[in-house]
Write a protein that holds these residues in place. Structure first.
Motif, PDB file in Angstrom:
ATOM      1  N   ASP A 127       0.804  -1.217   0.000  1.00 48.42           N
ATOM      2  CA  ASP A 127       0.000   0.000   0.000  1.00 48.42           C
ATOM      3  C   ASP A 127       0.840   1.271   0.000  1.00 48.42           C
ATOM      4  OD1 ASP A 127       0.989  -0.385   2.523  1.00 48.42           O
ATOM      5  OD2 ASP A 127      -0.922  -0.095   3.569  1.00 48.42           O
ATOM      6  N   GLY A 128       2.102   1.146  -0.362  1.00 47.86           N
ATOM      7  CA  GLY A 128       2.960   2.322  -0.476  1.00 47.86           C
ATOM      8  C   GLY A 128       3.769   2.585   0.779  1.00 47.86           C
ATOM      9  N   LEU A 129       5.000   3.065   0.575  1.00 47.01           N
ATOM     10  CA  LEU A 129       5.908   3.317   1.692  1.00 47.01           C
ATOM     11  C   LEU A 129       5.631   4.655   2.360  1.00 47.01           C
ATOM     12  CD1 LEU A 129       9.462   2.275   0.408  1.00 47.01           C
ATOM     13  CD2 LEU A 129       8.062   1.096   2.099  1.00 47.01           C
ATOM     14  N   SER A 130       5.936   4.711   3.644  1.00 49.17           N
ATOM     15  CA  SER A 130       5.891   5.985   4.355  1.00 49.17           C
ATOM     16  C   SER A 130       7.165   6.761   4.036  1.00 49.17           C
ATOM     17  CB  SER A 130       5.804   5.751   5.862  1.00 49.17           C
ATOM     18  OG  SER A 130       7.017   5.174   6.341  1.00 49.17           O
ATOM     19  N   GLY A 131       7.123   8.063   4.286  1.00 48.97           N
ATOM     20  CA  GLY A 131       8.307   8.883   4.047  1.00 48.97           C
ATOM     21  C   GLY A 131       9.491   8.458   4.895  1.00 48.97           C
ATOM     22  N   GLY A 132       9.197   7.947   6.100  1.00 55.91           N
ATOM     23  CA  GLY A 132      10.266   7.530   6.997  1.00 55.91           C
ATOM     24  C   GLY A 132      11.080   6.384   6.431  1.00 55.91           C
ATOM     25  N   PHE A 133      10.407   5.380   5.860  1.00 49.66           N
ATOM     26  CA  PHE A 133      11.123   4.246   5.282  1.00 49.66           C
ATOM     27  C   PHE A 133      11.887   4.660   4.035  1.00 49.66           C
ATOM     28  CE2 PHE A 133       8.580   1.630   8.077  1.00 49.66           C
ATOM     29  CZ  PHE A 133       9.444   0.579   8.368  1.00 49.66           C
ATOM     30  N   LEU A 207      18.800  -6.530  -2.319  1.00 48.61           N
ATOM     31  CA  LEU A 207      17.670  -7.009  -1.516  1.00 48.61           C
ATOM     32  C   LEU A 207      16.458  -6.116  -1.694  1.00 48.61           C
ATOM     33  CD1 LEU A 207      16.840  -9.015   0.954  1.00 48.61           C
ATOM     34  CD2 LEU A 207      17.070  -6.930   2.305  1.00 48.61           C
ATOM     35  N   HIS A 208      15.311  -6.745  -1.904  1.00 53.92           N
ATOM     36  CA  HIS A 208      14.032  -6.046  -1.849  1.00 53.92           C
ATOM     37  C   HIS A 208      13.445  -6.337  -0.473  1.00 53.92           C
ATOM     38  CE1 HIS A 208      13.959  -4.701  -6.019  1.00 53.92           C
ATOM     39  NE2 HIS A 208      14.519  -5.865  -6.326  1.00 53.92           N
ATOM     40  N   TRP A 209      13.322  -5.284   0.308  1.00 52.79           N
ATOM     41  CA  TRP A 209      13.018  -5.372   1.742  1.00 52.79           C
ATOM     42  C   TRP A 209      11.548  -5.031   1.951  1.00 52.79           C
ATOM     43  CZ3 TRP A 209      17.085  -2.800   5.495  1.00 52.79           C
ATOM     44  CH2 TRP A 209      16.988  -3.397   6.768  1.00 52.79           C
ATOM     45  N   ARG A 210      10.775  -6.011   2.372  1.00 51.98           N
ATOM     46  CA  ARG A 210       9.327  -5.832   2.483  1.00 51.98           C
ATOM     47  C   ARG A 210       8.939  -5.195   3.820  1.00 51.98           C
ATOM     48  NH1 ARG A 210       5.521  -8.962  -0.277  1.00 51.98           N
ATOM     49  NH2 ARG A 210       7.086 -10.590  -0.589  1.00 51.98           N
ATOM     50  N   ASP A 211       8.017  -4.265   3.743  1.00 52.01           N
ATOM     51  CA  ASP A 211       7.430  -3.679   4.953  1.00 52.01           C
ATOM     52  C   ASP A 211       5.937  -3.971   4.972  1.00 52.01           C
ATOM     53  OD1 ASP A 211       7.262  -2.085   7.340  1.00 52.01           O
ATOM     54  OD2 ASP A 211       6.346  -0.526   6.109  1.00 52.01           O
ATOM     55  N   TYR A 212       5.415  -4.245   6.159  1.00 51.77           N
ATOM     56  CA  TYR A 212       3.971  -4.419   6.351  1.00 51.77           C
ATOM     57  C   TYR A 212       3.669  -4.249   7.834  1.00 51.77           C
ATOM     58  CZ  TYR A 212       5.629  -9.208   7.320  1.00 51.77           C
ATOM     59  OH  TYR A 212       6.314 -10.303   7.792  1.00 51.77           O
ATOM     60  N   SER A 213       2.421  -4.010   8.151  1.00 48.74           N
ATOM     61  CA  SER A 213       2.049  -3.549   9.491  1.00 48.74           C
ATOM     62  C   SER A 213       2.332  -4.558  10.594  1.00 48.74           C
ATOM     63  CB  SER A 213       0.562  -3.164   9.519  1.00 48.74           C
ATOM     64  OG  SER A 213      -0.245  -4.276   9.166  1.00 48.74           O
ATOM     65  N   ARG A 218       8.126  -4.029  13.732  1.00 49.61           N
ATOM     66  CA  ARG A 218       7.143  -2.973  14.003  1.00 49.61           C
ATOM     67  C   ARG A 218       6.325  -3.242  15.263  1.00 49.61           C
ATOM     68  NH1 ARG A 218       4.942   0.720  10.537  1.00 49.61           N
ATOM     69  NH2 ARG A 218       5.979   1.057   8.535  1.00 49.61           N
ATOM     70  N   THR A 219       6.208  -4.502  15.651  1.00 48.37           N
ATOM     71  CA  THR A 219       5.245  -4.863  16.688  1.00 48.37           C
ATOM     72  C   THR A 219       5.851  -5.370  17.989  1.00 48.37           C
ATOM     73  OG1 THR A 219       5.039  -7.118  15.779  1.00 48.37           O
ATOM     74  CG2 THR A 219       3.527  -5.437  14.941  1.00 48.37           C
ATOM     75  N   HIS A 220       7.076  -5.910  17.967  1.00 47.36           N
ATOM     76  CA  HIS A 220       7.617  -6.556  19.162  1.00 47.36           C
ATOM     77  C   HIS A 220       8.288  -5.552  20.086  1.00 47.36           C
ATOM     78  CE1 HIS A 220       9.574  -9.525  21.721  1.00 47.36           C
ATOM     79  NE2 HIS A 220       8.844 -10.449  21.123  1.00 47.36           N
TER      80      HIS A 220
END
Length: 335
Positions: A127-133, A207-213, A218-220
């Motif tokens: 769903d698109g990267l944030s500016g931070g990433f 490397l293609h580095w995947r981000d997701y919620s 992000r969660t631990h």
């Protein structure tokens, strides 16, 4: 001449949506002498079955259960089953570019031991990267292209955790996965720095580095900001702090206050500097806050900067340069 074996350690947990792409990217490598060691950390989805199916198709894909629980134990378990001359890591939700292993092995063979092969990274998100990433990617790649990753190691983790390779002997010499400190990837980067392993410059995306919620980072709780600061302070005091010089903290925001508490707890004296007129002259944790001009009254100080504003960081860095102060000796950006 035969190709040396590369061991790729890959812990996974509940990544059934992505793990096929990860395995496929490994199978498509131009470098063929590898073993991919997958460690299942108690997945509750179909991840294990997916990997198990690949082990029946290609003997280079290997699958084991975690001997305990958590990513650190999974990495230790993977390493026990590895036998490669070179050690690398991968995350089960990311994708290697086809020449990643070939490029890294070539670099290590060219430069020899005491060197660390790394690569450019490209973040992506459905769903698109944030500016931070996007900023993190740009910053990290700007360091990697020159091999100057350690020069800003106290800002963020400067070694992409799923995109490095090392001689096995060097990996063992710096403790490998035998540390129980979280965040484990940042701790390992600091140990590479401590061991003085030179980062090999790289201008290729490997490397293609995947981000997701729901990604673990992000969660631990182990990847919370306080954990990062504790780790930064630990290695700063061990590797760069000069107790004979006065120490100054720049910034009295959340990060500056947290850093102050950590230093006070360890009885490390410091001077506190900020540019907020409402705070200058006040006391926080019984420590008086001074205007940045106070730094000129300190004899040969070291500074830790916790100011997050990018424009302010540029001004602060310019000030240090006008005073002939050197990064990683006289001043350190912690954000």
């Amino acid at each position: 001449m035969s190709q040396p074996l590369v061991s790729i350690v890959i812990p996974f947990k509940n990544t059934e949506a992505f793990i096929k792409e990860c395995i496929t990217s490994i199978l498509r490598q131009t470098y063929s002498n590898w073993e991919a060691i997958f460690i299942d950390d108690y997945s509750e989805d179909n991840s294990y079955s997916i990997v198990e199916n690949y082990t029946q198709q290609d003997s280079r894909v290997k699958l084991y259960k975690n001997s305990d629980s958590g990513i650190i134990e999974a990495l230790k378990t993977a390493y026990k089953h590895s036998s490669g001359s070179y050690i690398s890591r991968m995350d089960s939700d990311d994708i290697m570019t086809p020449t990643r292993l070939e490029t890294m092995v070539s670099n290590l063979e060219k430069y020899g031991k005491k060197h660390l092969a790394i690569g450019q990274v490209k973040y992506f998100r459905a769903d698109g990267l944030s500016g931070g990433f996007a900023r993190y990617e740009q910053w990290l790649n700007s360091l990697t292209v020159e091999g100057k990753n350690y020069s800003e190691i106290y800002k963020e983790c400067v070694i992409p955790s799923p995109c490095w390779m090392l001689h096995r002997e060097d990996f063992d010499a710096c403790g490998g996965f035998n540390s129980d400190i979280y965040p484990e990837d940042y701790d390992l980067a600091f140990r590479f720095y401590k061991a003085n392993y030179t980062c090999i410059p790289c201008d290729k995306v490997l490397l293609h580095w995947r981000d997701y919620s729901t990604r673990t980072s992000r969660t631990h709780e182990h990847y919370a900001e306080n954990s990062f600061l504790d780790l930064k302070v630990k290695y700063f005091l061990e590797l760069n702090y000069d107790a004979s010089r006065p120490l100054a903290i720049w910034g009295a925001g959340h990060k500056g206050k947290t850093l102050a508490k950590i230093l006070l707890k360890q009885n490390i004296p410091f001077n506190w500097i900020c540019d907020n007129p409402k705070k200058i002259g006040k006391h926080i944790y019984d420590q008086e806050l001074f205007n940045f001009d106070y730094l000129s009254e300190l004899k040969n100080p070291q500074s830790i900067v916790t100011v997050a504003n990018l424009e302010a960081q540029k001004e602060i860095k310019h000030y240090f340069e006008t005073q002939n102060m050197q990064a990683m000796i006289d001043y350190f950006f912690f954000c």
